[in-house]
Write a protein that holds these residues in place. Sequence first.
Motif, short mmCIF file in Angstrom:
data_model
loop_
_atom_site.label_atom_id
_atom_site.label_comp_id
_atom_site.label_asym_id
_atom_site.label_seq_id
_atom_site.Cartn_x
_atom_site.Cartn_y
_atom_site.Cartn_z
N LEU A 190 4.12 -8.74 -0.18
CA LEU A 190 3.31 -8.55 -0.24
C LEU A 190 2.75 -7.14 -1.07
CD1 LEU A 190 2.59 -9.51 4.13
CD2 LEU A 190 3.06 -11.03 1.02
N ARG A 191 1.72 -7.18 -1.44
CA ARG A 191 1.22 -5.70 -2.33
C ARG A 191 -0.06 -5.82 -1.59
NH1 ARG A 191 0.43 -5.62 -8.24
NH2 ARG A 191 -1.61 -7.10 -7.75
N LEU A 192 -0.50 -4.86 -1.26
CA LEU A 192 -1.95 -4.17 -0.53
C LEU A 192 -2.72 -3.30 -1.34
CD1 LEU A 192 -0.22 -4.12 3.02
CD2 LEU A 192 -1.80 -5.49 2.65
N ARG A 193 -3.50 -3.66 -1.58
CA ARG A 193 -4.76 -3.20 -2.34
C ARG A 193 -5.44 -2.77 -1.76
NH1 ARG A 193 -3.37 -3.88 -9.25
NH2 ARG A 193 -1.65 -2.61 -9.02
N GLY A 194 -6.19 -1.66 -1.77
CA GLY A 194 -7.87 -1.42 -0.86
C GLY A 194 -8.04 -0.02 -1.08
N ALA A 195 -8.94 0.42 0.28
CA ALA A 195 -9.26 1.23 0.22
C ALA A 195 -8.12 1.93 1.66
CB ALA A 195 -10.71 2.11 1.36
N ARG A 196 -7.95 3.64 1.08
CA ARG A 196 -6.57 4.01 1.60
C ARG A 196 -6.07 3.54 3.35
NH1 ARG A 196 -3.68 7.21 -1.00
NH2 ARG A 196 -4.90 7.81 -2.10
N ALA A 197 -7.62 3.33 3.78
CA ALA A 197 -7.58 3.04 5.13
C ALA A 197 -6.93 1.91 5.41
CB ALA A 197 -8.77 4.16 5.87
N ALA A 198 -7.20 1.16 4.74
CA ALA A 198 -7.37 -0.30 4.92
C ALA A 198 -5.64 -0.69 4.97
CB ALA A 198 -8.01 -0.75 4.44
N VAL A 199 -4.85 0.26 3.95
CA VAL A 199 -3.93 -0.30 3.44
C VAL A 199 -3.27 0.41 4.06
CG1 VAL A 199 -2.56 0.12 1.76
CG2 VAL A 199 -4.53 -0.92 1.08
N GLU A 200 -3.01 1.68 5.41
CA GLU A 200 -2.80 2.31 5.95
C GLU A 200 -2.41 1.07 7.17
OE1 GLU A 200 -3.77 6.51 6.18
OE2 GLU A 200 -2.67 6.90 3.88
N SER A 201 -3.39 0.71 7.58
CA SER A 201 -3.44 0.15 8.68
C SER A 201 -2.55 -1.10 8.30
CB SER A 201 -4.91 -0.82 9.13
OG SER A 201 -4.95 -0.74 10.76
N ALA A 202 -2.97 -1.89 7.82
CA ALA A 202 -2.32 -3.43 7.13
C ALA A 202 -0.94 -3.07 7.24
CB ALA A 202 -2.85 -4.00 6.03
N VAL A 203 -0.46 -2.04 6.89
CA VAL A 203 1.14 -1.79 6.34
C VAL A 203 1.29 -1.05 7.62
CG1 VAL A 203 2.81 0.51 5.76
CG2 VAL A 203 1.31 -0.29 4.16
N GLN A 204 0.67 -0.82 8.62
CA GLN A 204 1.27 -0.47 9.93
C GLN A 204 1.20 -1.92 10.97
OE1 GLN A 204 -0.90 1.81 12.14
NE2 GLN A 204 0.49 2.51 13.36
N ARG A 205 0.78 -2.70 10.64
CA ARG A 205 0.44 -3.94 11.24
C ARG A 205 1.71 -5.01 10.94
NH1 ARG A 205 -4.42 -8.26 11.25
NH2 ARG A 205 -2.87 -10.40 11.78
N LEU A 206 1.83 -4.59 9.63
CA LEU A 206 2.18 -5.73 9.30
C LEU A 206 3.87 -5.27 9.99
CD1 LEU A 206 0.75 -6.88 6.22
CD2 LEU A 206 1.32 -8.38 8.01
N CYS A 207 4.32 -4.37 9.44
CA CYS A 207 5.61 -2.89 9.38
C CYS A 207 6.06 -3.47 11.01
CB CYS A 207 6.02 -1.76 9.45
SG CYS A 207 6.12 -2.23 7.35
N LEU A 208 5.38 -3.65 11.86
CA LEU A 208 5.27 -3.33 13.86
C LEU A 208 5.68 -5.62 13.60
CD1 LEU A 208 5.76 -2.10 15.84
CD2 LEU A 208 3.46 -2.10 16.39
#
Length: 386
Positions: free
Chosen positions: A225-243
């Motif tokens: 998956l590639r995530l793109r957008g505002a830095r806070a939104a991307v970091e939050s999504a990465v944390q959620r999906l990895c967890l």
Amino acid sequence: MLDAAHAPIGLTTLVDQVNDAAQRGAVLRVRGHGSKDFLGDASRGEVLDTRAWQGIEQYEPSELVIKARAGTSLAEIEAVLMERGQYLAFEPPRWAFQPDAQGVGPTIGGVVASGFSGPGRVSRGAVRDHVLGAGVLNGRGEVLRFGGSVMKNVAGFDLSRLMAGSMGTLGVILDVTLKVMPQPVATATIRIDMAETEALVQVNQWAAQPLPLDASAWWDDLLVLRLRGARAAVESAVQRLCLERQGELIAQPSADPFWQGLRDHSDEFFQRAREAVSQSGQNGVTLWRVSVPPTAAPLGLPGEQLTEWFGAQRWVCTSAPATVVFEAAARAGGHAQPFVFHQVQPLVHEAALSPVLRQLHQRVQLSFDPHGVFNTGRLHANATVS
């Protein structure tokens, strides 16, 4: 509309070539650098070369708009955009694996005419969604203008977008005006071990949620998956999906080449597919591009498959007969197109269009090209204008 008498010198040559072909009853094949020669049947017709008709005519970074002549190389346009932190969001493929594309790549006219988009198409739209206007030389030798030069001024019949995917069968694209976008602020790539059925369901569920999903790719039980957008939104999504799904964050130096390879169809999957096709010979392996609804079930075809666009685009490298592939695509509510194949195989499935759609295509073609100057049959085998 502009007639030949008032056309610029370079354009006059193209107009004269079309008029001459119409008088002789000849067929013309529009060609730039030749990076699309492998698509469909490119062997029919006299070449109408657009490479000399080049140059960026207008670029307004503040308006997010660029206008360029058809023969302008994609590389030149992307370099200009990069200087201002902008890009073509539909990510057109460069197809460097084509011999004639080495060091030059496709022209912007070919980019629009082929209608191919990259991994981000599912989230940011296809080529036609970014076309604001176009100049077209039709089969009557007339120069037509469609659309506008900025987003807020686009009005009238939206025929400029009709050029996207037309493969030069309606006329010569002379210039295009495209919408551009700023480079994303933040990008991240994660991969998750996941079977095909689960991946199709899960990625569409995530797409319906407020997650900055930009692109997806599934191959060999691995979902990327590639995530793109505002830095806070991307970091939050990465944390959620990895967890939640034990996803693994991929470092950018490794992730970028993967997405570039997917965009240009030069990744390992496509390299192996081209090798399989070349080694199989006549009536052997074909790499198919299958378009279906994102939520369609697995196609169940033998061979290797790579799926992107949240499930809407499925690449299948298989030795299954063409009829089997067409039937599987139809059952899933879509259609199939041979992408890499042995040249003696049938190029187009005649049943791909319903009788009603075929009649509409023929009427559009007749309107643009009553003399059949561009009737190469490249979109539909044995196409006729009547």
